[in-house]
Motif scaffolding. Structure first.
Motif, short mmCIF file in Angstrom:
data_model
loop_
_atom_site.label_atom_id
_atom_site.label_comp_id
_atom_site.label_asym_id
_atom_site.label_seq_id
_atom_site.Cartn_x
_atom_site.Cartn_y
_atom_site.Cartn_z
N LYS A 49 4.64 -6.80 -20.05
CA LYS A 49 4.90 -5.22 -20.38
C LYS A 49 3.64 -4.26 -19.71
O LYS A 49 3.81 -3.45 -19.11
N GLN A 50 2.39 -4.91 -19.70
CA GLN A 50 1.43 -4.30 -18.95
C GLN A 50 1.67 -4.06 -17.54
O GLN A 50 1.60 -3.04 -16.83
N LEU A 51 2.36 -5.42 -16.77
CA LEU A 51 2.71 -5.20 -15.62
C LEU A 51 3.81 -4.22 -15.28
O LEU A 51 3.66 -3.47 -14.17
N GLU A 52 4.62 -4.10 -15.97
CA GLU A 52 5.87 -3.19 -15.83
C GLU A 52 5.14 -1.58 -15.88
O GLU A 52 5.48 -0.92 -15.05
N ASN A 53 4.23 -1.49 -16.88
CA ASN A 53 3.69 0.06 -16.78
C ASN A 53 2.71 0.18 -15.75
O ASN A 53 2.73 1.11 -15.14
N LEU A 54 2.08 -0.77 -15.13
CA LEU A 54 1.25 -0.76 -13.84
C LEU A 54 2.34 -0.22 -12.81
O LEU A 54 1.80 0.57 -11.77
N GLU A 55 3.30 -1.03 -12.79
CA GLU A 55 4.12 -0.83 -11.63
C GLU A 55 4.91 0.62 -11.78
O GLU A 55 4.86 1.31 -10.80
N GLN A 56 5.06 1.13 -12.80
CA GLN A 56 5.62 2.49 -12.95
C GLN A 56 4.44 3.64 -12.61
O GLN A 56 4.62 4.56 -11.74
N ALA A 57 3.38 3.31 -13.07
CA ALA A 57 2.11 3.99 -12.75
C ALA A 57 1.91 3.98 -10.96
O ALA A 57 1.46 4.90 -10.40
N ARG A 58 2.00 2.84 -10.33
CA ARG A 58 2.05 2.75 -8.95
C ARG A 58 2.93 3.67 -8.16
O ARG A 58 2.64 4.52 -7.35
N MET A 59 4.21 3.44 -8.82
CA MET A 59 5.35 4.41 -8.07
C MET A 59 4.97 5.99 -8.21
O MET A 59 5.23 6.50 -7.25
N ARG A 60 4.69 6.35 -9.38
CA ARG A 60 4.36 7.44 -9.67
C ARG A 60 3.01 8.09 -8.81
O ARG A 60 3.15 9.21 -8.13
N LEU A 61 2.02 7.34 -8.61
CA LEU A 61 0.81 7.66 -7.65
C LEU A 61 1.37 7.69 -6.21
O LEU A 61 0.73 8.66 -5.72
N PHE A 62 1.94 6.71 -5.96
CA PHE A 62 2.57 6.95 -4.39
C PHE A 62 3.53 8.00 -4.07
O PHE A 62 3.00 8.73 -3.23
N GLN A 63 4.06 8.46 -5.17
CA GLN A 63 4.91 9.69 -4.83
C GLN A 63 3.89 10.76 -4.96
O GLN A 63 4.04 11.69 -3.94
N GLU A 64 2.84 10.91 -5.52
CA GLU A 64 2.00 12.22 -5.71
C GLU A 64 1.25 12.22 -4.39
O GLU A 64 0.97 13.32 -4.08
N HIS A 65 1.11 11.01 -3.70
CA HIS A 65 0.46 11.15 -2.41
C HIS A 65 1.34 10.94 -0.98
O HIS A 65 0.70 10.97 -0.30
N GLY A 66 2.68 11.11 -1.19
CA GLY A 66 3.43 11.11 -0.17
C GLY A 66 3.74 10.04 0.34
O GLY A 66 4.08 9.85 1.44
N VAL A 67 3.62 8.92 -0.14
CA VAL A 67 3.95 7.51 0.51
C VAL A 67 4.68 6.79 -0.61
O VAL A 67 4.81 5.42 -0.39
N GLU A 68 5.64 7.44 -1.13
CA GLU A 68 6.71 6.86 -2.02
C GLU A 68 7.58 6.24 -1.30
O GLU A 68 7.88 6.27 0.10
N GLY A 69 7.93 4.87 -1.71
CA GLY A 69 8.73 3.79 -0.77
C GLY A 69 8.06 3.10 0.22
O GLY A 69 8.64 1.98 0.78
#
Length: 156
Positions: A49-69
């Motif tokens: 569950k923690q890993l799932e939450n980290l992955e969601q946070a990673r996706m948000r952070l990448f999106q915020e910094h323009g490196v989504e995907g």
């Protein structure tokens, strides 16, 4: 990008802890201590569950910094060859070293998980648990495995 590097460092450290947990789980399976195995499974579920939450946070952070995907590996060439001289950990070599740690942890988690699954599967087969209904190649229960038919497969 410094914020991403700090986050990925924390992500890597979490996966390294998860690696240790997977190794402990395998050791517990080999020991046969059912109470400790059960506790290990609960710890594993919480870590998942923690890993799932980290992955969601990673996706948000990448999106915020323009490196989504983009993947971690794809970010490495985008980093400067050398650091800024301010003690910053944003040079390409630091990113590569962190990526290598992350990849090693993932590879080891997969290895320990496969060993645990293989051991559990073989123990179930040895114990005769649901003999004829567990496919030894996959470890998945199937009522028709081994030529046995379940009571609902007959036409009336």
């Amino acid at each position: 990008m410094e914020e991403i590097f700090v986050f990925l460092t924390e992500y890597t450290e979490f996966l390294e802890k998860m690696e240790v947990t997977q190794q402990e789980k395998l050791d517990l399976l080999l020991s046969g201590d059912l109470k400790k195995i059960e506790q290990s499974i609960m710890v594993q579920q919480a870590m998942d569950k923690q890993l799932e939450n980290l992955e969601q946070a990673r996706m948000r952070l990448f999106q915020e910094h323009g490196v989504e995907g983009k993947t971690f590996r794809e970010l490495i060439p985008l980093q400067p060859e050398a650091g800024n001289g301010e003690g910053s950990s944003s040079c390409r070599q630091d990113w590569q070293l962190l990526y290598d740690r992350l990849q090693k942890a993932i590879d080891n988690i997969r290895y320990y998980n496969k060993k645990s699954q293989d051991f559990a599967r073989s123990e179930l087969i040895k114990a005769g648990s649901d003999a004829g209904t567990v496919d030894p190649s996959s470890g998945v229960y199937h009522p028709d495995y081994g030529g046995r038919k379940n009571m609902f497969s007959k036409k009336i």
